[in-house]
Design an enzyme around this catalytic site. Structure first.
Site, PDB file in Angstrom:
ATOM      1  N   HIS A 107       0.814 -15.540   0.426  1.00  0.00           N
ATOM      2  CA  HIS A 107      -0.058 -16.295   1.815  1.00  0.00           C
ATOM      3  C   HIS A 107      -0.659 -17.598   1.485  1.00  0.00           C
ATOM      4  O   HIS A 107      -0.701 -17.758   0.071  1.00  0.00           O
ATOM      5  CB  HIS A 107      -1.266 -15.338   2.052  1.00  0.00           C
ATOM      6  CG  HIS A 107      -2.218 -15.238   0.895  1.00  0.00           C
ATOM      7  ND1 HIS A 107      -3.214 -16.005   0.409  1.00  0.00           N
ATOM      8  CD2 HIS A 107      -2.382 -14.106  -0.003  1.00  0.00           C
ATOM      9  CE1 HIS A 107      -3.871 -15.820  -0.388  1.00  0.00           C
ATOM     10  NE2 HIS A 107      -3.177 -14.549  -1.024  1.00  0.00           N
ATOM     11  N   ARG A 145      -5.317 -12.598   5.697  1.00  0.00           N
ATOM     12  CA  ARG A 145      -4.646 -13.653   5.265  1.00  0.00           C
ATOM     13  C   ARG A 145      -3.141 -13.575   5.167  1.00  0.00           C
ATOM     14  O   ARG A 145      -2.553 -14.756   5.361  1.00  0.00           O
ATOM     15  CB  ARG A 145      -5.120 -14.081   3.884  1.00  0.00           C
ATOM     16  CG  ARG A 145      -5.181 -13.174   2.805  1.00  0.00           C
ATOM     17  CD  ARG A 145      -6.012 -13.476   1.505  1.00  0.00           C
ATOM     18  NE  ARG A 145      -5.838 -12.983   0.438  1.00  0.00           N
ATOM     19  CZ  ARG A 145      -6.750 -11.713   0.013  1.00  0.00           C
ATOM     20  NH1 ARG A 145      -7.577 -11.188   0.873  1.00  0.00           N
ATOM     21  NH2 ARG A 145      -6.532 -11.066  -0.879  1.00  0.00           N
ATOM     22  N   HIS A 184       0.827 -11.211  -1.232  1.00  0.00           N
ATOM     23  CA  HIS A 184       0.054 -11.548  -2.172  1.00  0.00           C
ATOM     24  C   HIS A 184       0.749 -11.729  -3.742  1.00  0.00           C
ATOM     25  O   HIS A 184       1.788 -11.127  -3.881  1.00  0.00           O
ATOM     26  CB  HIS A 184      -1.290 -10.507  -2.228  1.00  0.00           C
ATOM     27  CG  HIS A 184      -1.900 -10.169  -0.997  1.00  0.00           C
ATOM     28  ND1 HIS A 184      -2.873 -11.113  -0.539  1.00  0.00           N
ATOM     29  CD2 HIS A 184      -1.450  -9.310  -0.030  1.00  0.00           C
ATOM     30  CE1 HIS A 184      -3.011 -10.221   0.614  1.00  0.00           C
ATOM     31  NE2 HIS A 184      -2.476  -9.422   1.018  1.00  0.00           N
ATOM     32  N   GLU A 208      -3.164  -6.930  -2.148  1.00  0.00           N
ATOM     33  CA  GLU A 208      -3.314  -7.579  -3.112  1.00  0.00           C
ATOM     34  C   GLU A 208      -4.070  -6.716  -4.409  1.00  0.00           C
ATOM     35  O   GLU A 208      -4.476  -5.427  -3.994  1.00  0.00           O
ATOM     36  CB  GLU A 208      -4.452  -8.941  -3.335  1.00  0.00           C
ATOM     37  CG  GLU A 208      -4.908  -9.551  -4.625  1.00  0.00           C
ATOM     38  CD  GLU A 208      -3.579 -10.065  -5.346  1.00  0.00           C
ATOM     39  OE1 GLU A 208      -2.835  -9.186  -6.072  1.00  0.00           O
ATOM     40  OE2 GLU A 208      -3.316 -11.127  -5.293  1.00  0.00           O
TER      41      GLU A 208
END
Length: 342
Positions: free
Chosen positions: A97, A146, A270, A200
């Site tokens: 991202h 995100r 991520h 993440e």
């Protein structure tokens, strides 16, 4: 020109017993179809890791656009000869991202759901430009905004102009309400599947803390150990090893079968979940992966061919023709886009 419906109808019947291919498409011979659509028609046999279906490149017609070659399933034929064998090829795009609000503030973000900064939005757009000539059939993202923003912004730059649509499978009702019943809409859209397994790494008690202040509080060496070791988690958080267990398991169980079936896939996720997947793809050791760094908003391209993932690096720009000519199929796809849009 033969319509898509005629092509699909003919492909459903009338196969040649020797080659496994249809004798005709609509009222046209295979030679005529190959010449009109400028595609190579050749049978593909399955490899041991591949589905029991052959794949053929056919053309989906659209009332508003010229056609672009896309994959289609056709029945297998066990009588196909070795001379006709050809492997499935698929593209895999990985994008970390763009910069998030907490990246900008140098905070441990982990699984906290924060959006992109203005810089992150631009990074996602630039990433989309780099992959604008690469085919994409499916998109996978984490459950965090995100990553989803990055995927949507990147696809806004794709020359095929398909619309990404998030699939809702959290309940039977949500699944039913989110169904698309228009076949034409399905052709002009790309399914987006969100999965927490691609999130993440969870940083536990470090989440929300400034990285420099954390080093001052716990000690630089201890924080470095939490951040860069493979199997040592921060307090109440995940180690990279723990993150890899869920991310790689999801990739092998849900995403890899789509690639083996010939689907072109993009994953927007991520740093640590993507490092875990790259560790699997490139067969990195636990020592090698901890030194792997991924920049925000920089896509990475892999080609799956003959059951093996080949790392191609990051495409440079949509105007660079050579960067897409890694394989003949990618070059042909770009050529079709040029013809469609010019």
């Amino acid at each position: 020109m033969a319509s898509a419906a005629a092509c699909h109808h003919a492909l459903a019947q009338g196969y040649n017993g020797r080659t496994g291919l249809p004798n005709k498409v609509g009222n046209f011979s295979l030679n005529t179809v190959s010449r009109v659509f400028n595609i190579e028609v050749r049978p593909l046999t399955r490899e041991k890791h591949y589905p029991r279906n052959l794949r053929l490149c056919v053309v989906h017609a659209s009332s508003s656009h010229s056609s672009v070659a896309e994959p289609m399933q056709i029945p297998s034929n066990d009588n196909s000869t070795d001379s006709h064998k050809k492997s499935t090829e698929a593209s895999l795009i990985l994008i970390r991202h763009g910069e998030s609000l907490w990246n900008e503030k140098n905070l441990f973000t982990g699984c906290v759901d924060v959006p992109l900064t203005e810089k992150g939005v631009q990074e996602a757009i630039e990433a989309g430009k780099r992959i604008s000539n690469i085919p994409i059939d499916m998109i996978y993202t984490s459950s965090l905004i995100r990553a989803q923003m990055t995927a949507m912004l990147a696809m806004s730059q794709h020359r095929r102009r398909k619309v990404p649509i998030i699939m809702h499978n959290e309940s039977e009702k949500a699944n039913k309400w989110s169904q698309i019943f228009s076949e034409e809409t399905k052709k002009q859209s790309i399914p987006v599947i969100t999965a927490w397994q691609l999130n993440e790494r969870m940083y536990g008690e470090l989440q929300g803390l400034n990285k420099q202040e954390t080093a001052d509080r716990f000690g630089k060496e201890k924080v470095h150990e939490w951040r860069r070791s493979y199997d040592i988690p921060p307090p109440n958080g995940e180690s990279l090893e723990m993150c890899a267990e869920r991310a790689v398991a999801y990739f092998t169980e849900q995403i890899e079968p789509q690639l083996l079936a010939g689907k072109h896939v993009m994953i927007a996720a991520h740093g640590n979940s993507l490092r875990s997947i790259i560790m699997y793809l490139d067969k990195l050791t636990s020592q090698e992966v901890i030194s792997l760094e991924l920049s925000t908003g920089i896509p990475m391209l892999y080609i799956l061919k003959n059951g093996k993932f080949i790392r191609r690096g990051s495409p440079i720009a949509p105007s660079e023709a050579g960067v897409y000519a890694y394989t003949r199929r990618l070059a042909l796809y770009r050529q079709k886009l040029d013809e469609m849009l010019n």
